[in-house]
Scaffold this motif. Structure first.
Motif, short mmCIF file in Angstrom:
data_model
loop_
_atom_site.label_atom_id
_atom_site.label_comp_id
_atom_site.label_asym_id
_atom_site.label_seq_id
_atom_site.Cartn_x
_atom_site.Cartn_y
_atom_site.Cartn_z
N VAL A 64 0.81 -1.16 -0.04
CA VAL A 64 0.04 0.15 -0.10
C VAL A 64 0.98 1.42 0.04
O VAL A 64 1.83 1.16 0.47
CB VAL A 64 -1.05 0.07 1.26
N PRO A 65 0.45 2.28 -0.62
CA PRO A 65 1.10 3.55 -0.68
C PRO A 65 1.67 3.95 0.63
O PRO A 65 2.95 4.69 0.56
CB PRO A 65 0.17 4.76 -1.24
N SER A 66 1.15 3.94 1.82
CA SER A 66 1.60 4.42 3.04
C SER A 66 2.68 3.61 3.52
O SER A 66 3.52 4.17 4.29
CB SER A 66 0.55 4.60 4.09
N VAL A 67 3.16 2.54 2.92
CA VAL A 67 4.36 1.82 3.34
C VAL A 67 5.62 2.33 2.67
O VAL A 67 5.52 2.64 1.66
CB VAL A 67 4.27 0.32 2.95
N GLY A 68 6.52 2.78 3.29
CA GLY A 68 7.88 3.20 2.94
C GLY A 68 8.74 2.07 2.65
O GLY A 68 8.35 0.91 2.23
N ASN A 69 9.95 2.39 2.44
CA ASN A 69 11.02 1.26 2.06
C ASN A 69 11.10 0.28 3.01
O ASN A 69 10.75 0.61 4.15
CB ASN A 69 12.33 1.98 1.73
N ILE A 70 11.59 -0.88 2.66
CA ILE A 70 11.51 -1.92 3.39
C ILE A 70 13.05 -2.35 3.52
O ILE A 70 13.56 -2.83 2.53
CB ILE A 70 10.52 -3.35 2.89
N THR A 71 13.56 -2.85 4.86
CA THR A 71 14.78 -3.56 4.95
C THR A 71 14.68 -4.76 5.39
O THR A 71 14.00 -5.13 6.47
CB THR A 71 15.86 -2.54 5.82
N ILE A 72 15.33 -5.75 4.87
CA ILE A 72 15.12 -7.16 5.24
C ILE A 72 16.40 -7.81 5.88
O ILE A 72 17.46 -7.26 5.22
CB ILE A 72 14.64 -8.07 4.20
N ASP A 73 16.35 -8.70 6.89
CA ASP A 73 17.53 -9.20 7.28
C ASP A 73 17.90 -10.79 6.73
O ASP A 73 19.02 -11.39 7.19
CB ASP A 73 17.38 -9.57 8.86
N SER A 74 17.04 -11.19 5.80
CA SER A 74 17.12 -12.63 4.96
C SER A 74 16.49 -12.36 3.95
O SER A 74 15.35 -11.66 3.83
CB SER A 74 16.96 -13.77 6.13
N THR A 75 16.69 -13.38 2.95
CA THR A 75 15.87 -13.50 1.90
C THR A 75 14.63 -13.57 1.87
O THR A 75 14.08 -14.51 2.63
CB THR A 75 16.88 -14.58 0.88
N LEU A 76 13.91 -12.95 0.97
CA LEU A 76 12.24 -13.13 1.00
C LEU A 76 12.11 -14.24 -0.18
O LEU A 76 12.61 -14.37 -1.46
CB LEU A 76 11.90 -11.98 0.14
N ASP A 77 11.70 -15.38 0.43
CA ASP A 77 11.33 -16.46 -0.52
C ASP A 77 10.07 -16.85 -0.83
O ASP A 77 9.16 -16.81 0.09
CB ASP A 77 11.87 -17.84 0.27
N TYR A 78 9.51 -16.98 -2.18
CA TYR A 78 8.45 -17.44 -2.75
C TYR A 78 8.49 -18.60 -2.69
O TYR A 78 9.20 -19.21 -3.96
CB TYR A 78 7.72 -16.56 -3.87
N ALA A 79 7.95 -19.93 -2.08
CA ALA A 79 8.09 -21.32 -2.29
C ALA A 79 6.81 -21.72 -3.13
O ALA A 79 6.71 -23.02 -3.30
CB ALA A 79 7.97 -22.00 -0.93
N GLY A 80 6.00 -21.05 -3.50
CA GLY A 80 4.98 -21.41 -4.32
C GLY A 80 5.20 -21.75 -5.83
O GLY A 80 6.28 -21.57 -6.32
N THR A 81 4.10 -22.51 -6.44
CA THR A 81 4.47 -22.67 -7.94
C THR A 81 3.30 -21.99 -8.60
O THR A 81 3.35 -21.75 -9.94
CB THR A 81 4.03 -24.21 -7.94
N ALA A 82 2.31 -21.34 -8.10
CA ALA A 82 1.34 -20.59 -8.85
C ALA A 82 1.99 -19.40 -9.25
O ALA A 82 2.96 -18.63 -8.45
CB ALA A 82 0.03 -20.32 -7.99
N PRO A 83 1.58 -18.55 -10.45
CA PRO A 83 2.25 -17.45 -10.62
C PRO A 83 1.80 -16.24 -9.70
O PRO A 83 0.75 -16.46 -8.97
CB PRO A 83 1.25 -16.82 -11.98
N LEU A 84 2.72 -15.32 -9.33
CA LEU A 84 2.48 -14.50 -8.24
C LEU A 84 2.95 -13.18 -8.87
O LEU A 84 3.70 -12.88 -9.67
CB LEU A 84 3.71 -14.67 -7.10
N SER A 85 1.82 -12.28 -8.45
CA SER A 85 2.08 -10.73 -8.82
C SER A 85 2.55 -9.86 -7.48
O SER A 85 1.54 -9.99 -6.59
CB SER A 85 0.64 -10.43 -9.36
N ILE A 86 3.31 -8.98 -7.82
CA ILE A 86 3.60 -8.11 -6.45
C ILE A 86 3.66 -6.72 -7.06
O ILE A 86 4.15 -6.46 -8.13
CB ILE A 86 5.09 -8.25 -5.87
N GLU A 87 2.80 -5.64 -6.41
CA GLU A 87 2.91 -4.47 -7.23
C GLU A 87 2.94 -3.45 -5.82
O GLU A 87 2.22 -3.60 -4.86
CB GLU A 87 1.15 -4.19 -7.52
N GLY A 88 3.84 -2.52 -6.24
CA GLY A 88 4.09 -1.45 -5.11
C GLY A 88 3.91 0.02 -5.83
O GLY A 88 3.10 0.05 -6.78
#
Length: 416
Positions: A46-70
């Motif tokens: 959502v627009p109110s969320v700022g930048n994101i810092t992560i401490d380990s890999t973001l993993d998508y383990a699924g097999t279905a097509p995934l959409s990410i929109e920012g």
């Protein structure tokens, strides 16, 4: 020749299970990490969320097509690790999200983290698709964007000599308004965009309005190592100052294999290209290139190599290749395939070797070039170099409205 538009069709409709990212935290409720694990196939930051810092890999383990929109947020790795991966070969569609490493990587500060990575399982079929729109990848040590259809992963190797096997699936990339900058500077042979295909599948790539710059190895590298073709459409894009990782190697060499061994086992300087295509096995390279700026890459600007059964059939329109370390455009085939190229408004200026080179090194293939309206001048070698070993059926070169050419070097190729 034109690459069929059907190859670049829209992604299949995705199942409805949306998740909203409402927190910029690394983990917990409302975070991107939680959304990836939730089974959702549509994720919205959502627009109110700022930048994101992560401490380990973001993993998508699924097999279905995934959409990410920012809305232009940047996801930054706090250390040397891959930012986002699809570990089971699930298709990704990403819009208006950026991915960043910690930057500062070099030969003296090496690393392994990537920006976006899809690992293709060996039983994957169909098409593995990555679709990016308005995405920036910066500051990662390894490949900026990588799809590996190879059981050996990063040990797959590059070019026709690369090892490993893969799935029957094809790889498709659709990159629109994508920037890859300062990637691959912490590891040898790490590219801005790298597709490895090691089975019968094809590589299909569409690039538009994008930029690939200051990458340690190639801006883009496509490696198709067995049966299958490579289809490319690239337009309105920049390839600038790529391939300089090995310039950071200290003298005298004090580590094991910092760059590459030559045929005598000696360590040598290895520089890379703006856009590199290597196709081996049964298959061809088919491509259309329009309105590209290819400048100051440390080796070739556009470097296309094909071996075994198959050839290349390429169209170039409005290409500007200047100040590359070797040729602005190099096309090389080995085997039974032909090199066929149509060039309109191509300018090769002040490059470190020939302006434009086309050759069939081994076998009975032929070179057929059609130039119209352009220049090739100020290069350290010839303006145009064309050669083939086949003496029975000479190749051909047409030169119409191509002004101010340094010189021509033709071997078993005749002017028409």
């Amino acid at each position: 020749m034109a690459v069929s538009a059907a190859l670049f069709g829209a992604s299949a409709a995705m199942a409805a299970a949306p998740a909203n990212v409402t927190s910029a935290a690394d983990s917990g409720p409302g975070t991107l990490r939680e959304a990836l694990a939730s089974g959702a196939t549509n994720i919205f930051i959502v627009p109110s969320v700022g930048n994101i810092t992560i401490d380990s890999t973001l993993d998508y383990a699924g097999t279905a097509p995934l959409s990410i929109e920012g809305r232009g947020q940047t996801v930054t790795a706090s250390g040397d690790f891959t930012v986002l991966q699809s570990s089971n070969g699930g298709n990704l569609k990403i819009k208006r999200v950026n991915f960043s490493g910690t930057a500062g990587y070099s030969f003296a500060n090496q690393g392994t983290g990537k920006g976006i990575f899809i690992q293709v399982p060996t039983d994957r079929a169909g098409i593995v698709r990555l679709e990016l729109e308005s995405v920036r990848v910066t500051g990662v040590a390894n490949h900026g964007i990588h799809i590996s259809d190879c059981e050996l992963g990063d040990a797959c190797g590059s070019g026709g000599g690369g090892g490993g096997d893969g799935s029957p699936a094809s790889i498709q990339g659709i990159l629109n308004r994508v920037v890859v900058n300062d990637a691959g500077n912490g590891k040898f042979d790490a590219d801005g965009v790298r597709f490895d295909e090691r089975n019968v599948g094809d590589i299909i790539l569409q690039v538009s309005s994008s930029e690939f710059s200051d990458v340690g190895a190639d801006g883009i590298e496509l490696d198709e190592g067995q049966g299958g073709d490579i289809f490319v459409e690239a337009s309105n894009s920049f390839f600038d100052s790529n391939g300089a990782y090995c310039l950071g190697v200290p003298e005298p060499l004090d580590v094991n294999e910092p760059c590459v061994e030559d045929d005598d086992g000696e360590l040598v300087l290895d520089l890379d290209d703006g856009f590199d295509i290597d196709e081996a096995g049964d298959g061809s390279i088919l491509g259309s290139f329009d309105s590209l700026f290819v400048m100051s890459n440390l080796d070739e600007g556009l470097d296309f190599d094909e071996e075994d059964n198959g050839g290349m059939d390429l169209e170039y329109r409005f290409i500007f290749g200047e100040n590359n370390g070797d040729e602005a455009i190099k096309m090389s085939a080995a085997g039974a395939g032909d090199v066929i190229a149509e060039m309109r408004f191509v300018n090769a200026l002040m490059n470190g070797n020939d302006g434009i080179e086309a050759e069939v090194e081994d076998g009975d293939g032929e070179v057929h070039l059609d130039f119209r309206n352009g220049t090739s001048r100020g290069n350290d070698g010839d303006g145009i170099q064309a050669s083939q070993e086949n003496t029975t059926n000479p190749g051909t070169q047409k030169l119409r409205g191509f002004t101010d050419v340094d010189s021509l070097d033709l071997e078993n190729v005749v002017e028409r």
